[in-house]
Design a protein around this motif. Structure first.
Motif, mmCIF file in Angstrom:
data_model
loop_
_atom_site.group_PDB
_atom_site.id
_atom_site.type_symbol
_atom_site.label_atom_id
_atom_site.label_comp_id
_atom_site.label_asym_id
_atom_site.label_seq_id
_atom_site.Cartn_x
_atom_site.Cartn_y
_atom_site.Cartn_z
ATOM 1 N N SER A 48 -22.669 42.276 -6.080
ATOM 2 C CA SER A 48 -23.864 43.119 -5.991
ATOM 3 C C SER A 48 -24.930 42.363 -5.218
ATOM 4 N N TRP A 49 -25.880 43.124 -4.667
ATOM 5 C CA TRP A 49 -26.843 42.530 -3.751
ATOM 6 C C TRP A 49 -28.254 43.014 -4.069
ATOM 7 N N PRO A 50 -29.277 42.193 -3.815
ATOM 8 C CA PRO A 50 -30.666 42.612 -4.042
ATOM 9 C C PRO A 50 -31.040 43.803 -3.162
ATOM 10 N N ALA A 51 -32.064 44.528 -3.593
ATOM 11 C CA ALA A 51 -32.461 45.746 -2.884
ATOM 12 C C ALA A 51 -32.970 45.464 -1.481
ATOM 13 N N ASP A 52 -33.553 44.284 -1.257
ATOM 14 C CA ASP A 52 -34.113 43.987 0.064
ATOM 15 C C ASP A 52 -33.108 43.330 1.002
ATOM 16 N N VAL A 53 -31.843 43.268 0.587
ATOM 17 C CA VAL A 53 -30.797 42.625 1.385
ATOM 18 C C VAL A 53 -29.781 43.667 1.843
ATOM 19 N N ASP A 54 -29.475 43.645 3.122
ATOM 20 C CA ASP A 54 -28.422 44.502 3.673
ATOM 21 C C ASP A 54 -27.136 43.681 3.734
ATOM 22 N N ALA A 55 -26.100 44.128 3.035
ATOM 23 C CA ALA A 55 -24.830 43.400 2.966
ATOM 24 C C ALA A 55 -23.727 44.239 3.590
ATOM 25 N N VAL A 56 -23.079 43.693 4.597
ATOM 26 C CA VAL A 56 -21.966 44.364 5.278
ATOM 27 C C VAL A 56 -20.685 43.613 4.932
ATOM 28 N N SER A 57 -19.748 44.299 4.313
ATOM 29 C CA SER A 57 -18.511 43.651 3.874
ATOM 30 C C SER A 57 -17.664 43.211 5.062
ATOM 31 N N LEU A 58 -17.191 41.981 4.996
ATOM 32 C CA LEU A 58 -16.294 41.453 6.014
ATOM 33 C C LEU A 58 -14.858 41.405 5.520
ATOM 34 N N PHE A 59 -14.651 40.860 4.324
ATOM 35 C CA PHE A 59 -13.309 40.701 3.758
ATOM 36 C C PHE A 59 -13.350 40.981 2.254
ATOM 37 N N ASP A 60 -12.291 41.586 1.758
ATOM 38 C CA ASP A 60 -12.081 41.597 0.309
ATOM 39 C C ASP A 60 -11.700 40.190 -0.120
ATOM 40 N N GLU A 61 -12.193 39.779 -1.273
ATOM 41 C CA GLU A 61 -11.827 38.453 -1.767
ATOM 42 C C GLU A 61 -10.527 38.528 -2.563
ATOM 43 N N THR A 62 -9.595 37.665 -2.217
ATOM 44 C CA THR A 62 -8.363 37.504 -2.990
ATOM 45 C C THR A 62 -8.207 36.028 -3.304
ATOM 46 N N ILE A 63 -7.742 35.718 -4.523
ATOM 47 C CA ILE A 63 -7.573 34.326 -4.919
ATOM 48 C C ILE A 63 -6.165 34.109 -5.448
ATOM 49 N N GLY A 64 -5.748 32.864 -5.430
ATOM 50 C CA GLY A 64 -4.419 32.550 -5.951
ATOM 51 C C GLY A 64 -4.191 31.059 -6.004
ATOM 52 N N PRO A 65 -3.150 30.624 -6.721
ATOM 53 C CA PRO A 65 -2.826 29.206 -6.820
ATOM 54 C C PRO A 65 -2.261 28.686 -5.497
ATOM 55 N N VAL A 66 -2.633 27.453 -5.155
ATOM 56 C CA VAL A 66 -2.080 26.790 -3.981
ATOM 57 C C VAL A 66 -1.715 25.355 -4.358
ATOM 58 N N CYS A 67 -0.661 24.846 -3.719
ATOM 59 C CA CYS A 67 -0.205 23.490 -4.028
ATOM 60 C C CYS A 67 0.537 22.923 -2.828
ATOM 61 N N ALA A 68 0.903 21.659 -2.918
ATOM 62 C CA ALA A 68 1.664 21.015 -1.858
ATOM 63 C C ALA A 68 3.043 21.659 -1.736
ATOM 64 N N PRO A 69 3.603 21.733 -0.531
ATOM 65 C CA PRO A 69 4.908 22.386 -0.351
ATOM 66 C C PRO A 69 6.026 21.751 -1.183
ATOM 67 N N ASP A 70 5.936 20.447 -1.406
ATOM 68 C CA ASP A 70 7.015 19.790 -2.146
ATOM 69 C C ASP A 70 6.664 19.578 -3.613
ATOM 70 N N TRP A 71 5.697 20.372 -4.103
ATOM 71 C CA TRP A 71 5.358 20.271 -5.532
ATOM 72 C C TRP A 71 6.606 20.552 -6.357
ATOM 73 N N ALA A 72 6.881 19.676 -7.322
ATOM 74 C CA ALA A 72 8.173 19.697 -8.007
ATOM 75 C C ALA A 72 8.511 21.007 -8.721
ATOM 76 N N PRO A 73 7.635 21.525 -9.572
ATOM 77 C CA PRO A 73 8.028 22.713 -10.331
ATOM 78 C C PRO A 73 8.311 23.915 -9.430
ATOM 79 N N SER A 74 9.192 24.750 -9.860
ATOM 80 C CA SER A 74 9.482 25.992 -9.143
ATOM 81 C C SER A 74 8.764 27.123 -9.866
ATOM 82 N N PHE A 75 7.762 27.709 -9.205
ATOM 83 C CA PHE A 75 6.973 28.755 -9.846
ATOM 84 C C PHE A 75 7.609 30.122 -9.578
#
Length: 293
Positions: A149-176
């Motif tokens: 949400s944005w203040p009334a005096d601010v014009d906000a134009v969406s650029l991207f939807d936010e998506t999040i997720g886990p990231v790790c090293a390629p050779d991380w031992a566990p298999s998810f």
């Protein structure tokens, strides 16, 4: 006070010394032959030295004239260069864009050359400490930030939807294979998104309290470096880890999920024109045409 001869006389001398011809100097300066001659004589009287030797074909410089010409060449060239640079700067609009450091380094800076090439008269100064409060106080001209949400005096134009997720090293031992496999793993957090893991757990119908502990880092860039160094599993917005994933420094084994937030370009409603509009339209175009996973 500087003790200098009349500047018009120096200018007339400079032209005459370069052409070695009073008539040619007069044409360059758009004045009469007699006007240049008068200015040169005035300068010679001020100096108490002869600067030219007159002859039928024109003039030649005396030793004193050669010395003055050398100084005049250097000074007038420096003055011309400075004036041209100032005139060019006057045509360049500078705006200050605030954004998270991770957005600037991971997304905007690699693309900024394209903007500068397309809009050479707009200079964007980047600031990593931008907040909505900074925008409202006009410390910055515009802002890219994630929010819902944005203040009334601010014009906000969406650029991207936010998506999040886990990231790790390629050779991380566990298999998810699924979200449950992350329970008990060493988790990495960032202070800019202190509850990201808990929100992600809740979206996957897991107990958020199981994801509250782990190492914490002040900046996302440190978080991602720690994940690449196999210190644990980080959680981050897809937008801000694309470069690490494309370079195969990190992987996103479970993909990303959408949040309620968006990355938006924000500006004051009373400041919608000029360079701000140009930058907003360019960012929207970049965001809309980019092919993203």
């Amino acid at each position: 006070m500087r003790r200098l001869p009349p500047l018009n006389a120096l200018r007339a001398f400079d032209a005459a010394a370069r052409h070695l011809n009073i008539s040619a100097a007069a044409r360059e300066l758009h004045v009469t032959h007699s006007a240049v001659s008068h200015q040169v004589r005035q300068l010679e009287e001020w100096l108490g030295k002869s600067l030219f030797v007159r002859h039928a074909g024109g003039v030649r410089l005396t030793i004193e004239g050669q010395s003055l010409k050398q100084a005049a060449d250097q000074i007038f060239s420096q003055l011309q260069t400075c004036c041209e640079e100032l005139a060019e700067q006057a045509q360049i609009a500078e705006i200050v864009l605030g954004a998270p450091a991770s957005f600037l380094s991971n997304w905007l800076i690699p693309r900024l050359e394209r903007f500068e090439a397309a809009h050479p008269n707009v200079r964007v100064r980047l600031q990593t400490s931008g907040t909505l409060e900074d925008l409202q106080k006009q410390i910055i001209d515009c802002l890219v930030v994630s929010g819902e949400s944005w203040p009334a005096d601010v014009d906000a134009v969406s650029l991207f939807d936010e998506t999040i997720g886990p990231v790790c090293a390629p050779d991380w031992a566990p298999s998810f294979r699924g979200p449950d496999d992350l329970v008990g793993q060493p988790l990495l957090h960032t202070s800019s998104r202190p509850h990201a893991w808990e929100a992600w757990a809740a979206s996957n119908r897991l107990d958020p309290s199981l994801f509250a502990n782990g190492r914490r880092f002040d900046h996302l860039s440190l978080l991602l470096e720690a994940a690449a160094a196999r210190l644990g599993v980080a959680i981050a917005p897809a937008l801000l880890v694309e470069r690490e994933i494309s370079q195969e420094r990190l992987i996103a084994p479970l993909g990303f999920i959408k949040t309620d937030a968006t990355f938006a370009f924000c500006s004051k409603r009373d400041q919608q024109g000029g360079a701000v509009r140009i930058l907003r339209e360019w960012l929207c175009l970049e965001a809309s045409t980019e092919i993203r996973p």
